[in-house]
Motif scaffolding. Structure first.
Motif, PDB file in Angstrom:
ATOM      1  N   GLN A 187       4.641  -9.546 -67.691  1.00 51.39           N
ATOM      2  CA  GLN A 187       4.121  -8.419 -68.459  1.00 51.39           C
ATOM      3  C   GLN A 187       5.131  -7.978 -69.501  1.00 51.39           C
ATOM      4  OE1 GLN A 187       3.783  -4.314 -66.836  1.00 51.39           O
ATOM      5  NE2 GLN A 187       1.589  -4.561 -67.220  1.00 51.39           N
ATOM      6  N   ASP A 188       4.708  -8.017 -70.748  1.00 49.72           N
ATOM      7  CA  ASP A 188       5.480  -7.464 -71.865  1.00 49.72           C
ATOM      8  C   ASP A 188       6.959  -7.866 -71.832  1.00 49.72           C
ATOM      9  OD1 ASP A 188       3.159  -6.342 -72.721  1.00 49.72           O
ATOM     10  OD2 ASP A 188       3.577  -4.342 -71.940  1.00 49.72           O
TER      11      ASP A 188
ATOM     12  N   VAL B 197       0.631  -6.384 -61.729  1.00 48.80           N
ATOM     13  CA  VAL B 197       0.683  -6.004 -63.134  1.00 48.80           C
ATOM     14  C   VAL B 197      -0.743  -5.906 -63.651  1.00 48.80           C
ATOM     15  CG1 VAL B 197       2.954  -6.991 -63.570  1.00 48.80           C
ATOM     16  CG2 VAL B 197       0.908  -8.419 -63.861  1.00 48.80           C
TER      17      VAL B 197
ATOM     18  N   THR C 156       1.230  -8.311 -73.354  1.00 51.52           N
ATOM     19  CA  THR C 156       1.162  -9.626 -72.716  1.00 51.52           C
ATOM     20  C   THR C 156       1.041  -9.469 -71.208  1.00 51.52           C
ATOM     21  OG1 THR C 156       3.586  -9.761 -72.694  1.00 51.52           O
ATOM     22  CG2 THR C 156       2.435 -10.809 -74.534  1.00 51.52           C
ATOM     23  N   LEU C 157       0.256 -10.348 -70.613  1.00 50.70           N
ATOM     24  CA  LEU C 157      -0.046 -10.255 -69.186  1.00 50.70           C
ATOM     25  C   LEU C 157      -0.320 -11.660 -68.665  1.00 50.70           C
ATOM     26  CD1 LEU C 157      -0.629  -7.976 -67.015  1.00 50.70           C
ATOM     27  CD2 LEU C 157      -3.041  -8.349 -67.535  1.00 50.70           C
TER      28      LEU C 157
ATOM     29  N   VAL D 288      -3.478  -4.056 -67.060  1.00 48.37           N
ATOM     30  CA  VAL D 288      -3.665  -3.282 -68.282  1.00 48.37           C
ATOM     31  C   VAL D 288      -5.019  -2.599 -68.216  1.00 48.37           C
ATOM     32  CG1 VAL D 288      -4.552  -5.318 -69.511  1.00 48.37           C
ATOM     33  CG2 VAL D 288      -3.701  -3.361 -70.820  1.00 48.37           C
TER      34      VAL D 288
ATOM     35  N   CYS E  86      -3.164 -12.992 -72.757  1.00 45.73           N
ATOM     36  CA  CYS E  86      -3.158 -13.257 -71.315  1.00 45.73           C
ATOM     37  C   CYS E  86      -2.906 -14.744 -71.100  1.00 45.73           C
ATOM     38  CB  CYS E  86      -4.495 -12.866 -70.688  1.00 45.73           C
ATOM     39  SG  CYS E  86      -4.852 -11.101 -70.772  1.00 45.73           S
TER      40      CYS E  86
ATOM     41  N   ARG F 134       2.489  -1.371 -64.250  1.00 41.80           N
ATOM     42  CA  ARG F 134       3.053  -2.229 -63.209  1.00 41.80           C
ATOM     43  C   ARG F 134       3.069  -1.455 -61.906  1.00 41.80           C
ATOM     44  NH1 ARG F 134       9.127  -4.350 -61.862  1.00 41.80           N
ATOM     45  NH2 ARG F 134       8.505  -5.375 -59.921  1.00 41.80           N
TER      46      ARG F 134
ATOM     47  N   PRO G 174      -0.729  -0.764 -70.533  1.00 39.55           N
ATOM     48  CA  PRO G 174      -0.179  -1.616 -69.476  1.00 39.55           C
ATOM     49  C   PRO G 174       0.331  -0.779 -68.303  1.00 39.55           C
ATOM     50  CG  PRO G 174       0.778  -2.127 -71.627  1.00 39.55           C
ATOM     51  CD  PRO G 174       0.070  -0.813 -71.756  1.00 39.55           C
TER      52      PRO G 174
END
Length: 384
Positions: free
Chosen positions: A171-172, A181, A64-65, A183, A37, A101, A99
């Motif tokens: 995100q990602d 976004v 990833t965020l 998770v 993050c 969105r 994850p």
């Protein structure tokens, strides 16, 4: 065994700062992370986007965020209103990461939110980062508790140096400027949340006897405005000054409690007062029969509330790391130093890796119900 790392870097060159931060955080984990993050404060939205992409390139295979913001938290520090990057990495064995969105679509005569994954039986919480300028975060959070089976949401409203149009979400590997976004996180490694609203009550608890939507008309059978006016006149000068800086009202979470003291309320701003009809406008819906109590906020009461809640949480949990979402009205605006909240978390919980950002609104559960807050500190804690 879970492993955590966090780093905060500053500098005019955000891409360079991002690289230094992510490499430092990754080095602390010492293994391929499961979750990364990150939070970026910068004047140029395009450079913020480049910095975010750069961080995600260093974490292939990880979820990833991240988001843009006006201040970041990490490495035991808080940095506001200048170029800075905070990165938090975690290796979380046995933890599930899903994850999602969120976006909106027109459904007949209203907007519908799409993209949310359905929580599973192992899921314990979800992180949510949203663009507050165009995503209906208040409505989504309000409906989330029943819609998601009670799944706690924690997170915050992103922002940018230039407000609307400068928000970036990550995100990602993707960069977006709309929606939200997040998770969903499941497994035993998720300990839970801590939400500190940081207010203290003044005056007596009163019953709402007349209300319409977010208009408070009567308290205990009298004009709400008159009740407030009478209370303010009876306060000591110091508390009158605090009330003048921003008055709040607490809505009791348990109507059946014999007493309603500090920490027993969902705190909301009083955003307007009209002496002619005698009404108060509250930053949330109020209902007849609810118990309310006026509230004020200062550094002392905010520190006391956060300390009490963290201490209680720490007696029941062994915390290894956490994500912290503090209001942009806390930090240096409320305390002598902007690192007050993160230092309290690290000191009281013994958590070495805590990172996050100063949000334009914080998301966290109170009384088992998800709410959008202001002036709070919301923590998502992970097991050591």
């Amino acid at each position: 065994m879970a492993r955590f790392g966090d780093a905060l870097t500053t500098g005019a060159d955000l891409v360079n700062a991002a690289e230094r931060a992510v490499l430092s955080a990754l080095d602390q984990v010492g293994a391929v992370p499961d979750l990364v993050c990150f939070f970026i404060s910068g004047a140029d939205p395009d450079e913020v986007a480049l910095a975010g992409r750069h961080i995600m390139e260093f974490a292939p295979g990880a979820v990833t965020l991240g988001c843009s913001c006006t201040g970041v938290i990490g490495d035991g520090r808080g940095v506001e209103d200048r170029g800075a990057v905070s990165v938090w990495c975690a290796r979380l064995p046995g933890v599930d990461l899903t994850p999602f969105r969120l976006d909106t679509v027109l459904d007949e005569d209203h907007l519908a939110v799409v993209g949310m994954s359905e929580p599973g039986p192992r899921d314990k919480a979800a992180i949510l980062l949203s663009n507050p300028y165009e995503f209906p975060t208040p409505a989504f959070v309000r409906e989330s508790t029943p819609a998601l089976g009670g799944l706690p949401l924690v997170g915050g409203l992103a922002d940018g140096a230039h407000g609307e149009g400068s928000v970036r979400l990550f995100q990602d590997g993707e960069v977006v400027d709309s929606g939200a976004v997040g998770v969903i996180i499941g497994g035993e490694g998720v300990l839970g949340t801590v939400v500190s609203q940081g207010c203290r009550p003044i005056g007596p608890a009163m019953t709402v006897t007349k209300a319409e939507g977010n208009l408070l008309l009567e308290l205990a059978g009298e004009s709400a405005y008159a009740k407030l006016e009478s209370l303010l006149e009876s306060l000591p000068e110091e508390e009158q000054e605090l009330a003048a800086q921003g008055l709040h009202i607490g809505i009791a979470m348990d109507e059946y409690s014999e007493q309603h003291e500090q920490g027993d309320f969902l705190v909301r701003m009083i955003v307007g007062a009209d002496p002619e009809p005698g009404t108060l406008t509250v930053g949330d819906m109020v209902e007849v029969g609810q118990t309310v109590r006026f509230q004020v906020r200062d550094a002392g009461s905010a520190d006391e509330d956060l300390t009490r809640r963290l201490t209680d949480f720490g007696t029941r949990n062994d915390v290894g790391g956490g994500l912290l979402f503090s209001c942009n009205g806390r930090g240096g605006s409320l305390f002598p130093r902007p690192d007050h909240d993160v230092l309290a978390v690290r000191r009281i919980l013994g958590a070495g890796s805590v990172a996050g950002f100063f949000a334009a609104g914080e998301i966290g559960p109170v009384g088992g119900v998800n709410h959008l807050h202001g002036f709070t500190a919301c923590l998502l804690a992970f097991a050591d």
